[in-house]
Design a protein around this motif. Structure first.
Motif, short mmCIF file in Angstrom:
data_model
loop_
_atom_site.label_atom_id
_atom_site.label_comp_id
_atom_site.label_asym_id
_atom_site.label_seq_id
_atom_site.Cartn_x
_atom_site.Cartn_y
_atom_site.Cartn_z
N ILE A 62 0.85 -1.18 0.00
CA ILE A 62 0.00 0.00 0.00
C ILE A 62 0.89 1.24 0.00
O ILE A 62 1.88 1.31 0.72
CB ILE A 62 -0.93 0.02 1.23
CG1 ILE A 62 -1.86 -1.20 1.21
CG2 ILE A 62 -1.75 1.31 1.27
CD1 ILE A 62 -2.72 -1.32 2.42
N ARG A 63 0.53 2.21 -0.80
CA ARG A 63 1.26 3.46 -0.86
C ARG A 63 0.34 4.58 -0.39
O ARG A 63 -0.80 4.70 -0.86
CB ARG A 63 1.74 3.74 -2.29
CG ARG A 63 2.72 2.68 -2.80
CD ARG A 63 4.02 2.74 -2.00
NE ARG A 63 4.99 1.76 -2.44
CZ ARG A 63 5.31 0.67 -1.77
NH1 ARG A 63 4.70 0.40 -0.62
NH2 ARG A 63 6.24 -0.15 -2.21
N ILE A 64 0.82 5.41 0.52
CA ILE A 64 0.00 6.45 1.13
C ILE A 64 0.68 7.81 0.98
O ILE A 64 1.82 8.00 1.42
CB ILE A 64 -0.27 6.17 2.62
CG1 ILE A 64 -0.96 4.81 2.78
CG2 ILE A 64 -1.08 7.29 3.25
CD1 ILE A 64 -1.11 4.37 4.22
N GLY A 65 -0.04 8.75 0.36
CA GLY A 65 0.44 10.12 0.27
C GLY A 65 -0.37 11.00 1.21
O GLY A 65 -1.60 10.91 1.25
N ILE A 66 0.30 11.83 1.97
CA ILE A 66 -0.36 12.69 2.98
C ILE A 66 -0.06 14.14 2.66
O ILE A 66 1.08 14.51 2.37
CB ILE A 66 0.13 12.36 4.40
CG1 ILE A 66 -0.11 10.87 4.71
CG2 ILE A 66 -0.56 13.25 5.44
CD1 ILE A 66 0.54 10.41 6.00
N GLY A 67 -1.08 14.97 2.70
CA GLY A 67 -0.88 16.39 2.44
C GLY A 67 -2.05 17.21 2.93
O GLY A 67 -3.13 16.66 3.20
N PRO A 68 -1.89 18.52 3.06
CA PRO A 68 -2.97 19.39 3.54
C PRO A 68 -4.08 19.61 2.52
O PRO A 68 -5.15 20.10 2.86
CB PRO A 68 -2.24 20.70 3.86
CG PRO A 68 -1.06 20.68 2.94
CD PRO A 68 -0.64 19.25 2.82
N LYS B 66 7.87 5.29 -4.26
CA LYS B 66 9.30 5.00 -4.36
C LYS B 66 9.94 4.81 -2.99
O LYS B 66 11.10 4.41 -2.91
CB LYS B 66 10.00 6.14 -5.11
CG LYS B 66 9.46 6.35 -6.52
CD LYS B 66 10.05 7.58 -7.18
CE LYS B 66 9.42 7.82 -8.55
NZ LYS B 66 9.95 9.05 -9.20
N ASN B 67 9.21 5.11 -1.93
CA ASN B 67 9.74 4.95 -0.57
C ASN B 67 9.66 3.49 -0.13
O ASN B 67 8.74 2.77 -0.48
CB ASN B 67 8.95 5.80 0.42
CG ASN B 67 9.48 7.22 0.48
OD1 ASN B 67 10.36 7.58 -0.30
ND2 ASN B 67 8.95 8.01 1.40
N VAL B 68 10.61 3.09 0.69
CA VAL B 68 10.60 1.73 1.20
C VAL B 68 9.38 1.49 2.08
O VAL B 68 8.74 0.43 2.01
CB VAL B 68 11.90 1.45 2.00
CG1 VAL B 68 11.85 0.07 2.63
CG2 VAL B 68 13.12 1.57 1.10
N ASN B 69 9.04 2.48 2.91
CA ASN B 69 7.89 2.29 3.81
C ASN B 69 6.56 2.65 3.14
O ASN B 69 5.49 2.42 3.71
CB ASN B 69 8.06 3.11 5.09
CG ASN B 69 8.15 4.61 4.83
OD1 ASN B 69 7.96 5.06 3.70
ND2 ASN B 69 8.44 5.37 5.86
#
Length: 283
Positions: free
Chosen positions: A5-11, A26-29
């Protein structure tokens, strides 16, 4: 089954989306936070084709305008960007220019509205970029059937039949693509794969110019609740629907490749490979 699962967080939604596409994947976590204070440092150096909503055609326009990074778009005054867009696309391009400028700056005032997925969809469709040029009608027919099956299975799962079908095609080369986007009304509302495929195939071969195919898509429109059934004097519609449900049930329980058409096992078939992916990425 291992599902990443890939999660992007933003305002804002637009920053969360770009955090997912450009960094979290592209992040490991698999998690990335893109705040307003991070936009200039993290987002602006990226190539302009990494910006949400910018495809290959818009990329070429931006490059022609001397804008090769997201930062170039963001730092251009909005009035100037509108002026450049007007010169290139006409007076009606002001809204498009503002959307591009706001996206580059991470600005998005639209609220998050939970529950909107319950709204009846206007269409159901799937498309794919082929792994290579498909040059023969036999190869393309295999992929069209696979796409049609995927779309019809989705329609059946959501409880809809369709009265119109739309076919999209883009041919090589990418630097000067050709293709078509056409739709037609079907004789009866349906979500049966073979019935829809007849219309899909007819649309494709009526409009294809014979150049190598690189992208295709199939979309069902004019959706109708499946409970509203139009009977056919020459076919037992209920029996056909029950057979479709049995096949769908097997695939739901054992996987989409538990039952597969023989044509998908040929070299041009992509159904097995697509079943191993989620969102276009291998699991």
């Amino acid at each position: 089954m291992n599902i990443r699962i890939r999660i992007g967080i933003g305002p804002t939604k637009i920053l969360a989306k770009q955090a997912t596409d450009n960094f979290a994947k592209k992040n490991v976590n698999g998690i990335f936070t893109l705040g307003k204070e991070d936009v200039e440092r993290e987002l602006w150096p990226l190539a302009v084709d990494k910006m949400y909503g910018v495809g290959s055609r818009m990329t070429r326009h931006f490059v022609a305008l001397g804008m090769t990074t997201i930062g170039h778009v963001a730092r251009t005054p909005l009035a100037t960007l509108k002026q450049k867009f007007r010169a290139r696309f006409g007076k009606q391009s002001d809204i498009q220019a503002e959307v591009m400028w706001r996206t580059a700056n991470g600005l998005d005032d639209s609220p998050v509205t939970p529950g909107t997925f319950d709204v009846m969809p206007k269409s159901i469709g799937h498309g794919m970029t082929l792994p290579r040029d498909y040059s023969t009608a036999e190869e393309v027919d295999i992929v069209l059937l696979e796409l049609t099956e995927e779309v019809c299975r989705d329609a059946r799962a959501k409880g809809f039949t369709s009265g119109t079908v739309h076919v999209f095609c883009m041919c090589s080369p990418y630097d000067a693509p050709t293709g078509f986007s056409q739709q037609r009304k079907m004789p009866l509302c349906t979500n049966n794969t073979l019935k829809v495929y007849r219309s899909v195939r007819e649309i494709f071969h009526r409009n294809w110019n014979g150049l190598p195919v690189r992208k295709v898509g199939v979309t069902l429109g004019s959706l109708v609740d499946e409970e509203v059934t139009q009977l056919d004097l020459f076919e037992d519609v209920t029996k056909v629907r029950e057979l479709d449900r049995v096949v769908d049930g097997i695939k739901d329980r054992f996987g989409s490749t538990a039952l597969i058409r023989a044509s998908s096992m040929m070299k041009a078939g992509l159904a097995v490979d697509r079943a191993r992916k989620i969102g276009g990425h291998y699991r």
